[in-house]
Design a protein around this motif. Structure first.
Motif, PDB file in Angstrom:
ATOM      1  N   GLY A  77       3.572  -3.780  -2.291  1.00  0.00           N
ATOM      2  CA  GLY A  77       3.794  -2.618  -1.430  1.00  0.00           C
ATOM      3  C   GLY A  77       2.469  -1.946  -1.097  1.00  0.00           C
ATOM      4  O   GLY A  77       2.196  -1.595   0.048  1.00  0.00           O
ATOM      5  N   ARG A 101       0.361  -4.105   1.258  1.00  0.00           N
ATOM      6  CA  ARG A 101       0.866  -4.067   2.636  1.00  0.00           C
ATOM      7  C   ARG A 101       0.515  -2.738   3.302  1.00  0.00           C
ATOM      8  O   ARG A 101       0.076  -2.713   4.457  1.00  0.00           O
ATOM      9  CB  ARG A 101       2.392  -4.232   2.614  1.00  0.00           C
ATOM     10  N   GLU A 102       0.663  -1.632   2.553  1.00  0.00           N
ATOM     11  CA  GLU A 102       0.501  -0.314   3.146  1.00  0.00           C
ATOM     12  C   GLU A 102      -0.962   0.077   3.317  1.00  0.00           C
ATOM     13  O   GLU A 102      -1.373   0.608   4.336  1.00  0.00           O
ATOM     14  CB  GLU A 102       1.211   0.734   2.271  1.00  0.00           C
ATOM     15  N   LYS A 104      -5.027   5.264  -2.920  1.00  0.00           N
ATOM     16  CA  LYS A 104      -4.716   5.408  -1.500  1.00  0.00           C
ATOM     17  C   LYS A 104      -5.631   6.464  -0.874  1.00  0.00           C
ATOM     18  O   LYS A 104      -6.222   6.258   0.190  1.00  0.00           O
ATOM     19  CB  LYS A 104      -3.239   5.817  -1.352  1.00  0.00           C
TER      20      LYS A 104
END
Lengths: 240, 268, 238
Positions: free
Chosen positions: A197, A200-201, A180
């Motif tokens: 998840g 999507r994020e 991330k």
């Protein structure tokens, strides 16, 4: 930045990729999802030619990767790759895993390579593990070292091949966290993953692949909230 | 390291004990066999021979049978004495140990009767008078006598009196090199490939080899020496019965002309 | 079993030694210890040089066998098949009497080293190939993905890992080779077995002579295997 035209790949009679076309922009994070055997990993491995495609072309910054006379070793330096099974070098320490390629390929001095490597290890949260051998690390730690190793060559693109699939659940988070951060720094990334998840994020775009075909692509919102293709719908209904 | 040393010690001890036991056994065996010997019922002779020493013993290319002068002699003795003869092919150097262990009853293998051998086995009467001869490559000049061999490279078969003669030359002149082989054929090959200057071997065998295999490449030079060299058939020390049988048989075939026939067949 | 001792004599070592000295075979062995020593030394020399040749040839043949170039691969396969598929004894005789004289004038010892080296190379090749193939495929992929050439990946990543894998079978091969050098006795190389043959032919003390030869071989092979264990341990702790 990355352009893929009509990519075909077969293993013997088994056709794994049946004509992939796509365009990936600089600083974009693309997550590739789909059922197992859909050809997502093969697609990723074709991009840095760990697998040779039979047909089709791949360009990086306008340079044809798939050309027979392409300097693949130089091109690969610009594409970091992270594997499902880490593939750390077991006979080298964490630090040596990271510095080996810069020293041997870029002919960087050991001091400079060490500096960069220690910085990278700190960045992935393993600044204190530089003289440890991979066998003494947990799965999550190994994968973070593997990310540091790939980053040490200062690549323009990072390819992730199911980086969390062989980790114990409690270790998935630490690896995704590192990825991330990387995405926020503006690294161009292609991530083959089952972590919806994360897709999507963090993903800017999501590719859904099935049976060797890029069935659907779109923003995470489009794919996850409003899938158009029945295959996508059926897949997401099973995994979400 | 400690473990290794103790292992080594055990190995050496085991070998030592075996050896001592082996010696004891060899001495005792004749004693054990003697009762059988007194009954005088030898029906079969197991005969050892190094079957690579033409024309005395060799293998027939076509049939695979053992043939040669020695083979004919022992078969004739067997017929004359009405005993079955079984030939066992073995290395020349294994013949005497095989006799000592009782693995064979006697040997016939162009074996010269020597003092050293007589200390460990008993020999039958001589059945052939041989002697040594020097053989050299066809284009070699200047080698004729034992003295000429000094400082040269000599080839011979391990355990033969030819090899003893070579060693004796080396004892006089250390510059001499002696190459020894399991079979005389390899000594001749060494001569032909230029790896040796001369082969010292029994005259009849060398003569047969030159005649049949290499008349244009190898020649005999000089005179036969050690002409008091006689072939005998060795038996286990103290095995009087086999010895008597061999001597009686030999006398018979000499008397009835069989021996002369065989001699003519192989040497004339 | 009659050992030639009474029970009480066993207790006193000196008496046993005295008794041994009365045995002819023991005398033969003791008097010829220097000869055995020279024979063993030659055995060791032949082994060491053969290992050196075998390692170089084995590495080349292993890489050749894994080559994608057909000609190179066939040559490597032919070499390995021939030397593994025929007896070393026959190779020694064929090379010494037949093939080497056509090329150059070699001494028996040189021929012995060439024959044993060629033979060992074929076995080493298969050991190295197995070792390289035992390294996880992902290692090569990881190295290539960083931009290393095939050669760099081999040198920095594959060989160091294969090395550990091949040490035990290599040591085993060296022990076999050391024992197999006994076959060069056939071409009149005065190594340990030849020394034994000569002594045995003149004394007929089969058990003592061959027993002593065994002990010498055992010492050498044991030393090799200790060396192997030590190397393995050192690599394991690294």
């Amino acid at each position: 930045m990355i352009v893929v035209n009509n990519l075909h790949k077969s293993f013997g009679k088994l056709e794994v990729l049946k004509g992939i076309d796509c365009h990936i922009h600089q600083k974009e994070v693309v997550c590739v999802i789909g059922p197992s055997g859909s050809g997502k990993s093969t697609f990723l491995r074709c991009i840095n030619r760990l697998e040779e495609a039979q047909q089709g072309k791949i360009f990086i910054d306008g340079e044809e990767v798939t050309a027979p006379n392409a300097d693949i070793n130089r091109i690969r330096q610009e594409m970091g790759m992270v594997f499902q099974l880490f593939n750390l070098f077991p006979h080298k320490t964490t630090l040596e895993n990271v510095t080996l390629a810069p020293i041997k390929i870029k002919k960087m001095s050991k001091e400079k390579a060490d500096d960069i490597a220690i910085g990278l290890l700190r960045k992935v949260g393993l600044g204190d593990k530089d003289h440890v051998f991979p066998s003494q690390l947990s799965g999550g730690q190994k994968q973070r070292v593997a990310i540091a190793r790939a980053l040490a060559m200062q690549p323009k693109v990072m390819l992730f091949d199911e980086p969390t699939s062989s980790l114990d659940p409690e270790m998935v988070g630490e690896v995704l966290e590192v990825m991330k951060d990387l995405a926020h720094e503006g690294m161009t990334m292609i991530v083959v993953t089952h972590e919806m998840g994360f897709a999507r994020e963090v993903g800017h775009r999501v590719f859904f692949m099935d049976e060797g075909i890029l069935m659907e692509e779109g923003t995470p919102a489009q794919i996850f909230d409003n899938p158009q293709n029945p295959r996508t719908q059926s897949f997401l209904s099973k995994v979400l | 390291m400690k473990k290794f040393l103790s292992l080594l010690l055990i190995a050496m001890l085991a070998i030592g004990m075996l050896a001592v036991a082996g010696c004891g056994g060899a001495e005792e065996e004749p004693a054990q066999q003697e009762p059988a010997a007194e009954e005088n019922t030898i029906s079969k002779l197991v005969v050892g021979s190094e079957t690579a020493y033409a024309p005395f013993e060799m293998v027939d290319d076509a049939t695979g049978d053992y043939i040669g002068f020695d083979m004919d002699i022992i078969k004739a003795i067997g017929e004359a004495m009405e005993v079955e003869v079984e030939i066992r092919s073995m290395e020349f150097t294994a013949l005497i140990p095989a006799l000592q262990n009782g693995q064979i009853d006697c040997a016939i293998s162009a074996m010269s009767i020597t003092e050293e051998r007589s200390q460990v086995v008993d020999f039958s009467d001589s059945y052939f008078d041989a002697g040594l001869i020097i053989a050299v490559a066809a284009d070699t000049e200047g080698i004729e006598t034992l003295d000429d061999l000094k400082g040269k490279v000599l080839a011979a078969q391990i355990g033969t009196i030819g090899a003893d003669a070579c060693v004796a030359v080396k004892a006089e002149d250390p510059a001499t090199e002696v190459k020894t082989y399991d079979h005389v054929g390899e000594a001749f090959m060494e001569l032909q490939k230029g790896g040796a200057d001369a082969v010292v071997n029994d005259m009849p065998v060398t003569a047969y080899y030159v005649k049949t295999e290499a008349s244009d490449k190898v020649k005999m030079v000089g005179e036969v020496f050690q002409a008091d060299d006689h072939y005998g058939m060795p038996v286990q020390k103290g095995d009087a019965e086999t010895l008597t049988l061999l001597n009686e048989g030999l006398a018979k075939i000499k008397a009835d002309g069989t021996y002369d026939e065989i001699y003519a067949k192989w040497f004339e | 079993m009659n050992l030639g001792f009474t029970n009480t004599e066993w207790i006193f070592g000196t008496t046993i030694i005295d008794r041994l000295h009365e045995i002819y075979g023991f005398q033969v062995v003791v008097n010829n210890l220097p000869n055995f020593g020279m024979g063993a030394w030659l055995t060791l020399e032949i082994t060491v040089f053969s290992i050196a040749i075998g390692m170089v040839l084995g590495l080349i043949a292993a890489l050749g066998r894994m080559s994608k170039i057909k000609v190179i691969k066939s040559i490597a396969v032919a070499y390995i098949d021939f030397f593994r598929g025929t007896p070393l004894f026959v190779q020694i005789l064929l090379l010494y009497f037949g093939i080497i004289p056509l090329i150059f004038d070699a001494s028996p010892i040189q021929s012995a080293i060439i024959a044993c080296g060629l033979n060992s190379g074929a076995y080493v090749a298969e050991i190295i190939r197995a070792g390289i193939q035992a390294v996880d495929k992902g290692q090569m992929e990881a190295a290539r993905s960083l931009g290393m050439t095939h050669g760099q990946a081999m040198i920095h990543i594959i060989f160091p890992q294969a090395f550990k894998i091949v040490i035990p079978p290599l040591i085993n091969e060296f022990i076999m080779l050391l024992k197999d050098t006994s076959l060069v006795s056939a071409i009149s190389v005065g190594e340990l077995t030849h020394t034994g043959k000569m002594l045995y032919a003149s004394t007929y003390q089969a058990v003592w002579v061959w027993g002593a030869v065994c002990v010498f071989y055992f010492i050498m092979t044991k030393a090799l295997s200790i060396l192997g264990d030590w190397t393995e341990r050192r690599l394991a702790t690294e």
